[in-house]
Write a protein that holds these residues in place. Structure first.
Motif, mmCIF file in Angstrom:
data_model
loop_
_atom_site.group_PDB
_atom_site.id
_atom_site.type_symbol
_atom_site.label_atom_id
_atom_site.label_comp_id
_atom_site.label_asym_id
_atom_site.label_seq_id
_atom_site.Cartn_x
_atom_site.Cartn_y
_atom_site.Cartn_z
ATOM 1 N N ALA A 4 8.831 1.089 8.072
ATOM 2 C CA ALA A 4 7.881 1.666 7.109
ATOM 3 C C ALA A 4 8.377 3.048 6.662
ATOM 4 O O ALA A 4 8.386 3.372 5.473
ATOM 5 N N LYS A 5 8.804 3.849 7.625
ATOM 6 C CA LYS A 5 9.312 5.201 7.322
ATOM 7 C C LYS A 5 10.610 5.122 6.519
ATOM 8 O O LYS A 5 10.770 5.841 5.521
ATOM 9 N N GLN A 6 11.521 4.243 6.941
ATOM 10 C CA GLN A 6 12.794 4.109 6.224
ATOM 11 C C GLN A 6 12.568 3.671 4.779
ATOM 12 O O GLN A 6 13.219 4.177 3.863
ATOM 13 N N MET A 7 11.667 2.709 4.577
ATOM 14 C CA MET A 7 11.394 2.226 3.218
ATOM 15 C C MET A 7 10.833 3.367 2.376
ATOM 16 O O MET A 7 11.225 3.546 1.229
ATOM 17 N N LEU A 8 9.908 4.126 2.934
ATOM 18 C CA LEU A 8 9.289 5.205 2.167
ATOM 19 C C LEU A 8 10.307 6.287 1.820
ATOM 20 O O LEU A 8 10.221 6.912 0.758
ATOM 21 N N GLU A 9 11.282 6.497 2.683
ATOM 22 C CA GLU A 9 12.301 7.522 2.405
ATOM 23 C C GLU A 9 13.223 7.127 1.255
ATOM 24 O O GLU A 9 13.881 7.973 0.659
ATOM 25 N N THR A 10 13.287 5.831 0.951
ATOM 26 C CA THR A 10 14.109 5.378 -0.184
ATOM 27 C C THR A 10 13.274 5.321 -1.460
ATOM 28 O O THR A 10 13.785 4.950 -2.512
ATOM 29 N N ASP A 11 11.986 5.646 -1.363
ATOM 30 C CA ASP A 11 11.058 5.421 -2.477
ATOM 31 C C ASP A 11 10.603 6.761 -3.052
ATOM 32 O O ASP A 11 9.668 7.373 -2.561
ATOM 33 N N SER A 12 11.269 7.169 -4.128
ATOM 34 C CA SER A 12 10.968 8.481 -4.713
ATOM 35 C C SER A 12 9.628 8.483 -5.452
ATOM 36 O O SER A 12 9.121 9.540 -5.816
ATOM 37 N N GLY A 13 9.056 7.284 -5.675
ATOM 38 C CA GLY A 13 7.809 7.205 -6.445
ATOM 39 C C GLY A 13 6.554 7.343 -5.600
ATOM 40 O O GLY A 13 5.445 7.414 -6.134
ATOM 41 N N ALA A 14 6.715 7.390 -4.285
ATOM 42 C CA ALA A 14 5.538 7.502 -3.418
ATOM 43 C C ALA A 14 4.964 8.917 -3.513
ATOM 44 O O ALA A 14 5.699 9.894 -3.432
#
Lengths: 133, 133, 133, 133
Positions: A4-14
């Protein structure tokens, strides 16, 4: 580090704090799993007739946490008006399920573990809800 | 007659009006399926970039309706304090998803069908919520 | 220690190696979450039209992993004849989804993270399947 | 006409026979609901200790049917190599759950209704699988 953390770190739109969001997603997934497993161990107890309310609430809590984990994992067109009521319903379900698990915790160690997962998840949902306000 | 209705007719422990409950369960299952399918057809449209909010809301609505259908299908230790907030969150999600589908209904017939499933489901959730009050 | 592991340690009726089982349950939950998040980030990419197959497979993989996590979490009346074909279907879905995510991994870091979750989950499902044989 | 059928009629990209597909989706949704409800009524029976295997299988069958309904509802990048093993696993789960429900059908009318939903769903999955071959 959780996925969950890794995915969010790749997601600049969050737009929400990634640490809080990842912690909430992890707590929701953990609680869904703990509740599914607890309902199953409850079912094998010799006092299964006493465990009916606990089984029912664990099944509900697993369903609601799994749906909330999926909804909260999505950042596209994020709208508090949609996510907020679900987080609130999920926190209430975790609270009720946690209370029921606590009532069996002295007899059944698995209910103590499940109570902890419910408390952590309720807390995480409430923190995320506060951050969205 | 739907299986939801047949199951409820064999269940002497159900305390809620069986017709209303079966109608709500059917509307929730239908809406979950329509939203899953609509998100998928949206994805293949040539204007997919315009459909992002619709896809996101359909995925959310499918998750919330499926969880609500399961929770509402359970009569053991039924408690309005648990089921009520979820029905409310589900009605709000259906309302928002229905509005978004309507915005695309002239262009895309599948969004019109999905809007109808969302409206019917929102209405059923609200009626059940009123009956529980 | 994950909740899956903690729950299994309280469950004297579980007949499968608790470490392997907990690792598989965690990998399934992680993969379901990573795929749900990846489908959502894919949807916001400027090349969304190129991401359709990836989105579809991620949504499928999330659904199958979530169902498999629930089924594998249950030890009551455990039967390989029921669990085996599902673990096999899940491993195949993870393999296909992982391949698709790899095809986008150079362009999209989130697909690289999702690929890793799929590979780990496929591997865990195959190891559990081998242990059940 | 079911929403599954209505949605498919608006979808020119679907390559599978729409009647068969809609019938399968409806049978999967129905079976998921019937199994969720049956597990719940089983739980309230005075002979709940005898119903453990039935409850476990109904919960599994509900999870697998719900996931399969979602996967089968998607036509984007449809691949038999992904959908086939899941349909097969689902048919096997329905067969095993149906057999268990039949064993209780004389005692419990709800198990008879659930058996029928399982048989219909198993049959639909096998027909769709044959059509994909």
């Amino acid at each position: 580090m959780s996925y969950a953390k890794q995915m969010l770190e790749t997601d600049s739109g969050a737009t929400i704090d990634a640490d809080l969001l990842a912690r909430t997603i992890d707590a929701l997934s953990d609680c869904a799993q703990a509740c599914t497993a607890d309902a199953d161990v409850d079912l094998r107890e010799s006092d299964v007739a006493e465990m009916r309310t606990c089984i029912r609430l664990c099944l509900d809590c697993a369903d609601v946490c799994a749906a909330t984990a999926s909804v909260v994992s999505r950042q596209t067109a994020f709208a508090t008006a949609v996510v907020g009521p679900l987080l609130d319903a999920c926190a209430r379900t975790c609270a009720r399920c946690g209370d029921e698990c606590r009532a069996h915790a002295d007899m059944h160690a698995h209910c103590r573990v499940c109570e902890e997962a419910c408390r952590r998840c309720e807390q995480a949902c409430r923190e995320l809800l506060a951050a969205l306000a």
